[in-house]
Design a protein around this motif. Structure first.
Motif, PDB file in Angstrom:
ATOM      1  N   PRO A  38      25.088  -1.961  17.123  1.00  0.00           N
ATOM      2  CA  PRO A  38      24.466  -3.524  16.659  1.00  0.00           C
ATOM      3  C   PRO A  38      23.174  -3.307  15.553  1.00  0.00           C
ATOM      4  N   TYR A  39      22.903  -1.674  15.538  1.00  0.00           N
ATOM      5  CA  TYR A  39      22.538  -1.458  14.479  1.00  0.00           C
ATOM      6  C   TYR A  39      23.266  -1.064  13.401  1.00  0.00           C
ATOM      7  N   GLN A  40      24.054  -0.405  13.621  1.00  0.00           N
ATOM      8  CA  GLN A  40      25.281  -0.335  12.192  1.00  0.00           C
ATOM      9  C   GLN A  40      25.808  -1.399  11.986  1.00  0.00           C
ATOM     10  N   HIS A  41      25.401  -2.324  12.665  1.00  0.00           N
ATOM     11  CA  HIS A  41      26.167  -3.476  12.103  1.00  0.00           C
ATOM     12  C   HIS A  41      25.241  -4.015  11.060  1.00  0.00           C
ATOM     13  N   ILE A  42      23.777  -4.317  11.232  1.00  0.00           N
ATOM     14  CA  ILE A  42      22.798  -4.745  11.157  1.00  0.00           C
ATOM     15  C   ILE A  42      22.441  -4.262   9.889  1.00  0.00           C
ATOM     16  N   ILE A  43      22.081  -2.661   9.801  1.00  0.00           N
ATOM     17  CA  ILE A  43      22.024  -1.723   8.287  1.00  0.00           C
ATOM     18  C   ILE A  43      23.517  -2.355   7.610  1.00  0.00           C
ATOM     19  N   SER A  44      24.724  -2.610   7.548  1.00  0.00           N
ATOM     20  CA  SER A  44      25.427  -2.966   7.387  1.00  0.00           C
ATOM     21  C   SER A  44      25.700  -4.365   6.417  1.00  0.00           C
ATOM     22  N   VAL A  45      25.226  -5.235   7.174  1.00  0.00           N
ATOM     23  CA  VAL A  45      25.108  -6.288   6.406  1.00  0.00           C
ATOM     24  C   VAL A  45      23.476  -6.206   5.888  1.00  0.00           C
ATOM     25  N   LEU A  46      22.593  -5.564   5.890  1.00  0.00           N
ATOM     26  CA  LEU A  46      21.295  -5.538   4.919  1.00  0.00           C
ATOM     27  C   LEU A  46      22.202  -5.173   3.139  1.00  0.00           C
ATOM     28  N   GLN A  47      23.085  -3.693   3.439  1.00  0.00           N
ATOM     29  CA  GLN A  47      23.850  -3.467   2.599  1.00  0.00           C
ATOM     30  C   GLN A  47      24.266  -4.551   1.695  1.00  0.00           C
ATOM     31  N   HIS A  48      25.766  -5.279   2.519  1.00  0.00           N
ATOM     32  CA  HIS A  48      25.741  -6.475   1.388  1.00  0.00           C
ATOM     33  C   HIS A  48      25.329  -7.099   1.441  1.00  0.00           C
ATOM     34  N   THR A  49      23.780  -8.095   1.470  1.00  0.00           N
ATOM     35  CA  THR A  49      23.482  -8.645   1.226  1.00  0.00           C
ATOM     36  C   THR A  49      22.038  -8.497   0.151  1.00  0.00           C
ATOM     37  N   LEU A  50      21.215  -7.359   0.295  1.00  0.00           N
ATOM     38  CA  LEU A  50      20.212  -6.232  -0.850  1.00  0.00           C
ATOM     39  C   LEU A  50      20.824  -6.290  -1.644  1.00  0.00           C
ATOM     40  N   LYS A  51      21.897  -5.142  -1.578  1.00  0.00           N
ATOM     41  CA  LYS A  51      22.867  -4.866  -2.555  1.00  0.00           C
ATOM     42  C   LYS A  51      21.653  -5.199  -4.760  1.00  0.00           C
ATOM     43  N   ASP A  52      21.284  -5.585  -5.361  1.00  0.00           N
ATOM     44  CA  ASP A  52      21.345  -6.609  -6.133  1.00  0.00           C
ATOM     45  C   ASP A  52      20.274  -7.096  -6.002  1.00  0.00           C
ATOM     46  N   ILE A  53      19.387  -6.947  -4.624  1.00  0.00           N
ATOM     47  CA  ILE A  53      17.593  -7.133  -5.264  1.00  0.00           C
ATOM     48  C   ILE A  53      16.684  -5.801  -5.094  1.00  0.00           C
ATOM     49  N   LEU A  54      17.495  -4.875  -4.337  1.00  0.00           N
ATOM     50  CA  LEU A  54      16.016  -3.935  -4.273  1.00  0.00           C
ATOM     51  C   LEU A  54      16.629  -2.939  -5.483  1.00  0.00           C
ATOM     52  N   LYS A  78      27.395 -15.497  18.688  1.00  0.00           N
ATOM     53  CA  LYS A  78      27.774 -16.015  19.970  1.00  0.00           C
ATOM     54  C   LYS A  78      28.165 -17.147  18.568  1.00  0.00           C
ATOM     55  N   ASP A  79      27.524 -17.844  18.190  1.00  0.00           N
ATOM     56  CA  ASP A  79      27.238 -19.679  17.917  1.00  0.00           C
ATOM     57  C   ASP A  79      27.774 -19.407  16.580  1.00  0.00           C
ATOM     58  N   THR A  80      28.738 -18.454  15.985  1.00  0.00           N
ATOM     59  CA  THR A  80      29.165 -18.471  14.610  1.00  0.00           C
ATOM     60  C   THR A  80      30.587 -17.565  14.947  1.00  0.00           C
ATOM     61  N   ASN A  81      31.132 -18.639  13.574  1.00  0.00           N
ATOM     62  CA  ASN A  81      32.674 -17.938  13.308  1.00  0.00           C
ATOM     63  C   ASN A  81      32.527 -16.540  12.423  1.00  0.00           C
ATOM     64  N   PRO A  82      33.329 -15.427  13.638  1.00  0.00           N
ATOM     65  CA  PRO A  82      33.255 -13.895  12.704  1.00  0.00           C
ATOM     66  C   PRO A  82      33.586 -13.349  11.468  1.00  0.00           C
ATOM     67  N   LYS A  83      34.070 -14.406  10.930  1.00  0.00           N
ATOM     68  CA  LYS A  83      34.212 -14.419   9.903  1.00  0.00           C
ATOM     69  C   LYS A  83      33.069 -14.511   8.636  1.00  0.00           C
ATOM     70  N   THR A  84      32.070 -15.441   9.192  1.00  0.00           N
ATOM     71  CA  THR A  84      30.772 -15.905   8.690  1.00  0.00           C
ATOM     72  C   THR A  84      29.949 -15.570   9.411  1.00  0.00           C
ATOM     73  N   ALA A  85      30.130 -14.343  10.260  1.00  0.00           N
ATOM     74  CA  ALA A  85      28.959 -13.849  10.941  1.00  0.00           C
ATOM     75  C   ALA A  85      27.715 -13.393   9.961  1.00  0.00           C
ATOM     76  N   ASP A  86      28.381 -12.664   9.121  1.00  0.00           N
ATOM     77  CA  ASP A  86      27.296 -11.860   8.306  1.00  0.00           C
ATOM     78  C   ASP A  86      26.693 -12.407   7.134  1.00  0.00           C
ATOM     79  N   PRO A  87      27.059 -13.082   6.588  1.00  0.00           N
ATOM     80  CA  PRO A  87      25.631 -14.150   6.028  1.00  0.00           C
ATOM     81  C   PRO A  87      25.309 -15.248   6.411  1.00  0.00           C
TER      82      PRO A  87
END
Length: 369
Positions: free
Chosen positions: A140-156, A318-327
């Motif tokens: 879970p820790y690695q996954h959340i860091i990856s989500v931050l990388q993909h979604t915040l790369k343009d705002i940092l 649990k409640d999200t399609n894996p393909k759209t889980a990150d956003p």
């Protein structure tokens, strides 16, 4: 109409319940018990009053983001209420950030190294420790860091480092080190416990990118002994120090399992942080329970503004399609950031004109969102 009758009836019933007191007893021991009971009832009565007031104000103002006293333009604790989750996609959040003037910001990352990570993944992490690192899947820790990388790369504010490199003054160089990169701290291990934090970088400097964050995290899991007890106070106070040094809007993302022994220091730290341009996002990993973190999210009316967002990691997956889980996960994490940024400007924590001119100076043609 039925809902209103239900709420009114429930309020009357509860008022009668909490105002009921026991008959007096001359026994000193029983008298002490009665006094303790009455004190508890008084606290429940005040909490009920706060809940009812917040409910009425929320119905009256669905936008739910009015924290200022119209007469003096200062925070009014009697008007406090949490922000409404009003966005449907992360793109909506990004657009709202831009509309609010938040083109770039700073990120601080906090990692929970308490011993409860060992057993908190029995249900949600297939029986493994939440810090267990596998070649086949991210924890879970690695996954959340990856989500931050993909979604915040343009705002940092990664470009700000290059802007500071042209300065040769020693003072300016020290500022460059503070303002560039991603500060990543651990807390709750056997050494720092609930008293302080440690940098995941051996030299204490921020990580320069998310790849380095992942590398430092993997190294730390093999070098640090899990400890405790859990307290978010050290990482929040560390974040406050960075905000004071840089005078910029920061987002503190804490990834933790949420098992508290004494929540008092954390509550105080969250309230203290509400006097700074700091957004606190806690992503709860593991099995829970999460009731306390939900209370941190919705209440604590001592705060100057709603500066805390809680996200339950496993429930979203649990409640999200894996393909759209990150956003979807990113949506829930940054749902309140646009409103938080607007309110810190209204409170005078950040000068909107100063922030806008600084972004223009860095790159006038860059569109980060």
């Amino acid at each position: 109409m039925t809902l209103w009758l239900f709420v009114i009836g429930l309020s009357v019933f509860y008022f009668l319940y909490v105002t009921h007191t026991r008959k007096d007893n001359k026994s000193p021991q029983k008298q002490k018990s009665v006094e303790k009971y009455v004190t508890t009832i008084d606290g429940q009565r005040r909490r009920l009053s706060s809940i009812f007031r917040s409910f009425v104000l929320s119905v009256a103002d669905p936008a739910n983001n009015n924290y200022l006293d119209a007469t003096c333009e200062k925070p009014n604790p009697f008007l406090f209420r949490s922000f409404v989750d009003r966005f449907q996609s992360f793109e909506d959040v990004s657009h709202a950030m831009k509309e609010a003037g938040l083109f770039q910001c700073r990120l601080i990352l906090g990692i929970d190294f308490t011993a409860s990570n060992e057993w908190q993944g029995r249900v949600t992490n297939k029986g493994n420790s939440l810090h267990y690192i596998s070649r086949n899947r991210q924890n879970p820790y690695q996954h959340i860091i990856s989500v931050l990388q993909h979604t915040l790369k343009d705002i940092l504010e990664t470009d700000y480092e290059n802007h500071m490199q042209s300065n040769h003054n020693d003072h300016d160089k020290s500022i460059k080190k503070i303002r560039s990169g991603i500060p990543v701290y651990g807390f709750g291990d056997s050494v720092t416990k609930d008293e302080t934090t440690f940098s995941l970088q051996s030299d204490g400097h921020p990580c320069q990118n998310f790849e380095e964050v992942q590398e430092c995290y993997r190294e730390s899991t093999g070098q640090r002994s899990l400890g405790g007890p859990t307290s978010y106070a050290p990482i929040i106070h560390r974040a406050i120090e960075l905000v004071e040094q840089t005078d910029q809007f920061h987002i503190l993302v804490i990834i933790a399992d949420g098992q508290f022994v004494n929540e008092g220091p954390t509550v105080k730290a969250i309230v203290d942080a509400s006097f700074y341009p700091l957004s606190i996002i806690v992503v709860g990993v593991g099995d829970g329970p999460w009731e306390l973190l939900r209370q941190f999210d919705d209440w604590l009316p001592q705060r100057q503004f709603d500066n805390f967002q809680f996200v339950e990691y496993a429930a979203i997956l649990k409640d999200t399609n894996p393909k759209t889980a990150d956003p979807i996960l990113a949506l829930h994490m940054f749902m309140e950031v646009p409103d938080q940024y607007e309110i810190v400007q209204q409170l005078g924590y950040i000068s909107k004109q100063k922030e806008t001119s600084k972004v223009a100076e860095l790159d006038k043609n860059d569109s980060v969102l």
